[in-house]
Enzyme design. Sequence first.
Site, PDB file in Angstrom:
ATOM      1  N   SER A  61       0.716  -1.265   0.074  1.00 62.44           N
ATOM      2  CA  SER A  61      -0.037  -0.013   0.030  1.00 62.44           C
ATOM      3  C   SER A  61       0.868   1.097  -0.110  1.00 62.44           C
ATOM      4  O   SER A  61       1.700   1.446  -0.841  1.00 62.44           O
ATOM      5  CB  SER A  61      -1.049  -0.105   1.445  1.00 62.44           C
ATOM      6  OG  SER A  61      -1.783   0.860   1.023  1.00 62.44           O
ATOM      7  N   ASP A  98     -10.000  -3.262  -5.960  1.00 61.82           N
ATOM      8  CA  ASP A  98      -9.070  -2.147  -5.317  1.00 61.82           C
ATOM      9  C   ASP A  98      -9.062  -0.899  -5.993  1.00 61.82           C
ATOM     10  O   ASP A  98      -8.509  -1.093  -7.267  1.00 61.82           O
ATOM     11  CB  ASP A  98      -7.563  -2.733  -5.111  1.00 61.82           C
ATOM     12  CG  ASP A  98      -6.439  -1.949  -4.291  1.00 61.82           C
ATOM     13  OD1 ASP A  98      -7.082  -1.138  -3.883  1.00 61.82           O
ATOM     14  OD2 ASP A  98      -5.403  -2.307  -4.148  1.00 61.82           O
ATOM     15  N   HIS A 106      -7.733  -4.511  -1.349  1.00 55.87           N
ATOM     16  CA  HIS A 106      -6.751  -4.091  -0.952  1.00 55.87           C
ATOM     17  C   HIS A 106      -6.547  -4.206   0.814  1.00 55.87           C
ATOM     18  O   HIS A 106      -7.516  -4.582   1.615  1.00 55.87           O
ATOM     19  CB  HIS A 106      -7.080  -2.290  -0.706  1.00 55.87           C
ATOM     20  CG  HIS A 106      -5.907  -1.567  -0.451  1.00 55.87           C
ATOM     21  ND1 HIS A 106      -4.788  -1.160  -1.471  1.00 55.87           N
ATOM     22  CD2 HIS A 106      -5.426  -0.832   0.740  1.00 55.87           C
ATOM     23  CE1 HIS A 106      -3.917  -0.570  -0.826  1.00 55.87           C
ATOM     24  NE2 HIS A 106      -4.270  -0.411   0.652  1.00 55.87           N
TER      25      HIS A 106
END
Length: 349
Positions: free
Chosen positions: A137, A289, A319
Amino acid sequence: MGIMKFEDIFFGLMNLQNTKPVSDENITVIDTDFGGIPVRLFLPKKKSDRLRPAVINIHGGAFCLGSYKMLCYDSLNRLTANRLDAVVIAPDYRLAPQYLFPAALEDCIFVVKFFLQETVLEKYGVDPSRICISGDSSGGTLVATVTQLLQDDPEYKNKLKAQALLYPGLQAIDTMTPSYQEYEHGPFLSRKMAIKLSCLYIAEDEELTKAILRNEHMPEGSRHLFKRVNWSDFLPEKYRMIHVYKEPIFGKLNTSYPELTYSKVSPLIASDSQLQRLPLTYILTCEHDILRDDGLIYVTRLRNAGVPVTHDHVEDGIHGAVSFATAPVYLNLGSRIKDKYISWLEESL
């Protein structure tokens, strides 16, 4: 899911998951610091007749949440050290909004450079030709940026063998890519939530957040940057076919934020010449995502630049899946992603 609810969930997970540096029969775990920046080290106990590989893993959390202490990261790094017989370093960088850009980036660069010192590598028995930097991320954002900056630095050029990015966010200049549109409401990470959190890395300014939500935040004179993130050029056809590209509106934000034009914030806008210098790369993207397209575009641009790239796309992925691979959720998807990532490390280092 509202922003406060998300923060409550994430902070709740942090409180539940925060771990002490507990060693086991195979790995010695130590909390220490590199020049004042907290790091957790995972050091294999068994003696080795050769120098070991190393992985520097940078946690995610939208630049304002997260820690290497969380069970999900402790588990991932412990497993990496075990399976690779590798030294693993996990830094805790300064978080927004208390510390704005470039604090997190500066901390990560410092930790990497500190570790790459010959005396430090010798201390931990690390092979200087087998070092990877990885992150998930926003940790992936930091990894991409650190790698670009080190490859541009003659003193550190080619000192990282590889980079690994798990569902990374790689640009903040266009928040209306197809994946941002398709997964506006999640699962887990919504467009509004992601923008509100990531804005805190730049400034606590509601007008900035509102402008980014409208995709009207970029200044006049930044149009040339969009050719590097234009999804109509770089995404595979199946992700483009039901969408029509619309150029964002420029110059609508009264306050100037030059950071929005920096590749240090959006590594996807780096020039082709910068990308050509990058090392072996692993990118994992998740279908469901909002950040999916950032990763897909980076895969295309890196391959076009001649960089060797391994790309795993997880069709049922969401995600942050790695964060839910451990207690109390035990998400199988997160475990599968961990295995893909570590298997690539085994083959590549």
